[in-house]
Design a protein around this motif. Structure first.
Motif, PDB file in Angstrom:
ATOM      1  N   LEU A 129       5.368  -3.386 -10.634  1.00  0.00           N
ATOM      2  CA  LEU A 129       4.189  -4.057 -10.084  1.00  0.00           C
ATOM      3  C   LEU A 129       4.078  -5.469 -10.639  1.00  0.00           C
ATOM      4  O   LEU A 129       4.282  -5.704 -11.834  1.00  0.00           O
ATOM      5  N   SER A 130       3.719  -6.408  -9.789  1.00  0.00           N
ATOM      6  CA  SER A 130       3.374  -7.746 -10.249  1.00  0.00           C
ATOM      7  C   SER A 130       1.940  -7.714 -10.776  1.00  0.00           C
ATOM      8  O   SER A 130       1.238  -6.699 -10.656  1.00  0.00           O
ATOM      9  N   ASP A 131       1.471  -8.810 -11.349  1.00  0.00           N
ATOM     10  CA  ASP A 131       0.084  -8.873 -11.808  1.00  0.00           C
ATOM     11  C   ASP A 131      -0.873  -8.671 -10.633  1.00  0.00           C
ATOM     12  O   ASP A 131      -1.889  -7.977 -10.752  1.00  0.00           O
ATOM     13  N   ALA A 132      -0.537  -9.251  -9.489  1.00  0.00           N
ATOM     14  CA  ALA A 132      -1.383  -9.095  -8.302  1.00  0.00           C
ATOM     15  C   ALA A 132      -1.385  -7.641  -7.831  1.00  0.00           C
ATOM     16  O   ALA A 132      -2.421  -7.097  -7.438  1.00  0.00           O
ATOM     17  N   GLY A 133      -0.216  -7.003  -7.889  1.00  0.00           N
ATOM     18  CA  GLY A 133      -0.130  -5.601  -7.487  1.00  0.00           C
ATOM     19  C   GLY A 133      -0.936  -4.700  -8.399  1.00  0.00           C
ATOM     20  O   GLY A 133      -1.628  -3.781  -7.940  1.00  0.00           O
ATOM     21  N   ALA A 134      -0.864  -4.955  -9.712  1.00  0.00           N
ATOM     22  CA  ALA A 134      -1.631  -4.154 -10.668  1.00  0.00           C
ATOM     23  C   ALA A 134      -3.124  -4.326 -10.432  1.00  0.00           C
ATOM     24  O   ALA A 134      -3.903  -3.369 -10.542  1.00  0.00           O
ATOM     25  N   ALA A 135      -3.543  -5.543 -10.079  1.00  0.00           N
ATOM     26  CA  ALA A 135      -4.962  -5.796  -9.820  1.00  0.00           C
ATOM     27  C   ALA A 135      -5.430  -5.107  -8.548  1.00  0.00           C
ATOM     28  O   ALA A 135      -6.583  -4.679  -8.443  1.00  0.00           O
ATOM     29  N   LEU A 136      -4.551  -4.967  -7.569  1.00  0.00           N
ATOM     30  CA  LEU A 136      -4.920  -4.353  -6.294  1.00  0.00           C
ATOM     31  C   LEU A 136      -4.965  -2.836  -6.368  1.00  0.00           C
ATOM     32  O   LEU A 136      -5.706  -2.197  -5.612  1.00  0.00           O
ATOM     33  N   LEU A 137      -4.206  -2.226  -7.287  1.00  0.00           N
ATOM     34  CA  LEU A 137      -4.025  -0.769  -7.276  1.00  0.00           C
ATOM     35  C   LEU A 137      -5.344  -0.012  -7.390  1.00  0.00           C
ATOM     36  O   LEU A 137      -5.604   0.922  -6.617  1.00  0.00           O
ATOM     37  N   GLY A 138      -6.185  -0.367  -8.336  1.00  0.00           N
ATOM     38  CA  GLY A 138      -7.455   0.338  -8.516  1.00  0.00           C
ATOM     39  C   GLY A 138      -8.349   0.279  -7.289  1.00  0.00           C
ATOM     40  O   GLY A 138      -8.786   1.325  -6.774  1.00  0.00           O
ATOM     41  N   PRO A 139      -8.639  -0.917  -6.773  1.00  0.00           N
ATOM     42  CA  PRO A 139      -9.450  -1.009  -5.559  1.00  0.00           C
ATOM     43  C   PRO A 139      -8.834  -0.299  -4.355  1.00  0.00           C
ATOM     44  O   PRO A 139      -9.546   0.293  -3.537  1.00  0.00           O
ATOM     45  N   ALA A 140      -7.510  -0.332  -4.242  1.00  0.00           N
ATOM     46  CA  ALA A 140      -6.852   0.346  -3.120  1.00  0.00           C
ATOM     47  C   ALA A 140      -7.049   1.851  -3.218  1.00  0.00           C
ATOM     48  O   ALA A 140      -7.323   2.532  -2.213  1.00  0.00           O
ATOM     49  N   ARG A 141      -6.916   2.396  -4.413  1.00  0.00           N
ATOM     50  CA  ARG A 141      -7.154   3.831  -4.598  1.00  0.00           C
ATOM     51  C   ARG A 141      -8.590   4.189  -4.246  1.00  0.00           C
ATOM     52  O   ARG A 141      -8.857   5.229  -3.640  1.00  0.00           O
ATOM     53  N   GLN A 142      -9.541   3.324  -4.625  1.00  0.00           N
ATOM     54  CA  GLN A 142     -10.945   3.603  -4.330  1.00  0.00           C
ATOM     55  C   GLN A 142     -11.196   3.599  -2.827  1.00  0.00           C
ATOM     56  O   GLN A 142     -11.938   4.439  -2.306  1.00  0.00           O
ATOM     57  N   VAL A 143     -10.574   2.656  -2.117  1.00  0.00           N
ATOM     58  CA  VAL A 143     -10.718   2.611  -0.659  1.00  0.00           C
ATOM     59  C   VAL A 143     -10.218   3.907  -0.038  1.00  0.00           C
ATOM     60  O   VAL A 143     -10.873   4.499   0.827  1.00  0.00           O
ATOM     61  N   LEU A 144      -9.059   4.374  -0.470  1.00  0.00           N
ATOM     62  CA  LEU A 144      -8.502   5.612   0.084  1.00  0.00           C
ATOM     63  C   LEU A 144      -9.372   6.818  -0.252  1.00  0.00           C
ATOM     64  O   LEU A 144      -9.535   7.723   0.575  1.00  0.00           O
TER      65      LEU A 144
END
Length: 308
Positions: free
Chosen positions: A57-72
Motif C-alpha cells: 500500500l502507498s500512503d494514499a492507499g493506507a489512508a483510504l483503507l479505513g474509510p473504504a471498509r466503513q463504506v462497505l
C-alpha cells in the motif's frame, strides 16, 4: 467512484496480491487490475506500489483503507435494512472483550443477538483489557465493553453480569501448594508474574491492592500479555500470581490454584456503555444482555463487590 472499485481495492489491500484478491472476488486478475487503475485515475493518486515481487500500500492507499471498509460495512447495513423492512432494528454494534471474564458470556450474548435481532451486525473486537475497554467506550470507539468495576467515568453506565473470586496461582512444587487455602500475606516474599502495567489490566490492579492490604508491596518480576502466558510462566516456576477464578479452566502441568482464607471481596464483571448512546441497536443488545446475562441474584445485593 463505483462500489465495485472500492470492493476491489479493499480485497487487494488485504491480500496484497492481485491474483489472490481476484480469486477471492471470483473475477479475472486483469479486470481487477483495471478497476484499481480506474480508481487511481479518478482519485489522482497511486494506491499501491507494485513490482514483479510484491504489492504494498502507498500512503494514499493506507489512508483510504479505513474509510473504504466503513463504506462497505454501511452498504451491508443498508442491504439488511431493505431486506428486513422497517419493523426490524438495523445497525452496527462494536463490542470490546478480552480474557476469561467474557469467555462464557460473549458467545451466549452473540448467539442471542443473532437470533433475536438479525438486523444487528455485532462486531467483536478482541484483546481489549478491562480498563482499556472503559476508555474506548468513553471515546466512542466501542459501543459496549466487557469490563470490571470500579468505573469512575460519570459518562458511562454499567451493569454487573458476573462476580469473580480472586485466587492464587502457584507452581505445583511450591511449599504453599500443599495447603488447601493460603493467606495473601503468605506471598509477601514471592516474585510475581502479572499483566503489563500500561495496558489497563484490572487484574493487575487487584493483585497490587490485595498485596497492599496484606501489608506488602508485590515484587513483580515479569509481565505477560494474557492469562495463558502468565499461568505458563507460573507453572515454569518463574513466580506466582493472583488472578481471577474464571481462568481456572486453564489446566497446565505444574500449576495449581489455591483459594485465600482472607476476606477478599470478589471482582464485579460488568458491561459498560455511554449514557448518551441512544442507538436503537445498542439499546437492543443491552436489553438482550439483561435476559441472557442477568446480574447474579445471590451477591448483587451484598456489601462490597469490588476491591478499590
Amino acid at each position: 467512484m463505483e462500489l465495485r472499485h472500492l470492493i476491489g481495492f479493499v480485497a487487494t489491500a488485504e491480500e496484497l496480491h492481485f491474483g489472490r484478491a481476484a480469486a477471492r472476488l471470483h473475477t479475472a486478475q486483469p479486470a481487477l487490475s483495471q478497476q484499481i487503475r480506474q480508481l487511481e485515475k479518478e482519485l489522482g493518486v497511486q494506491l499501491f506500489h507494485r513490482n514483479t515481487r510484491s504489492v504494498t500500500l502507498s500512503d494514499a492507499g493506507a489512508a483510504l483503507l479505513g474509510p473504504a471498509r466503513q463504506v462497505l460495512a454501511d452498504v451491508e447495513i443498508a442491504k439488511r435494512a431493505a431486506v428486513l423492512g422497517s419493523s426490524e432494528i438495523v445497525g452496527r454494534v462494536v463490542v470490546g472483550f478480552a480474557g476469561a471474564s467474557s469467555r462464557a458470556a460473549l458467545p451466549k450474548l452473540a448467539r442471542a443477538v443473532r437470533a433475536a435481532q438479525p438486523g444487528i451486525e455485532l462486531v467483536l473486537q478482541g484483546q481489549t483489557y478491562a480498563g482499556a475497554a472503559l476508555s474506548e467506550v468513553s471515546a466512542g470507539s466501542l459501543d459496549i465493553g466487557f469490563a470490571r468495576l470500579p468505573v469512575r467515568d460519570s459518562a458511562l453506565d454499567t451493569r454487573v453480569y458476573d462476580y469473580e473470586e480472586l485466587v492464587a496461582a502457584l507452581p505445583s512444587d511450591h511449599p504453599l501448594a500443599a495447603q488447601e487455602t493460603i493467606r495473601a500475606a503468605d506471598l509477601a516474599e514471592e516474585a510475581f508474574v502479572t499483566f503489563p502495567g500500561t495496558r489497563g489490566s484490572t487484574v493487575r490492579d487487584a493483585l497490587i491492592q490485595v498485596a497492599l492490604n496484606a501489608g506488602f508491596t508485590p515484587r513483580i518480576m515479569q509481565e505477560a500479555p494474557d492469562s495463558y502466558t502468565i499461568l505458563g510462566l507460573v507453572a515454569a516456576g518463574v513466580g506466582v500470581t493472583i488472578t481471577i477464578s474464571s481462568v481456572q479452566h486453564i489446566s497446565t502441568p505444574g500449576l495449581v490454584y489455591r483459594n485465600f482464607s482472607d476476606d477478599i471481596p470478589p471482582m464485579a464483571a460488568v458491561l459498560a456503555w455511554r449514557k448518551d448512546n441512544a442507538s436503537a441497536a445498542v439499546q437492543a443488545v443491552l436489553k438482550i444482555a439483561e435476559e441472557v446475562l442477568p446480574t447474579p441474584d445471590v451477591i448483587k445485593s451484598s456489601s462490597p463487590t469490588m476491591i478499590e
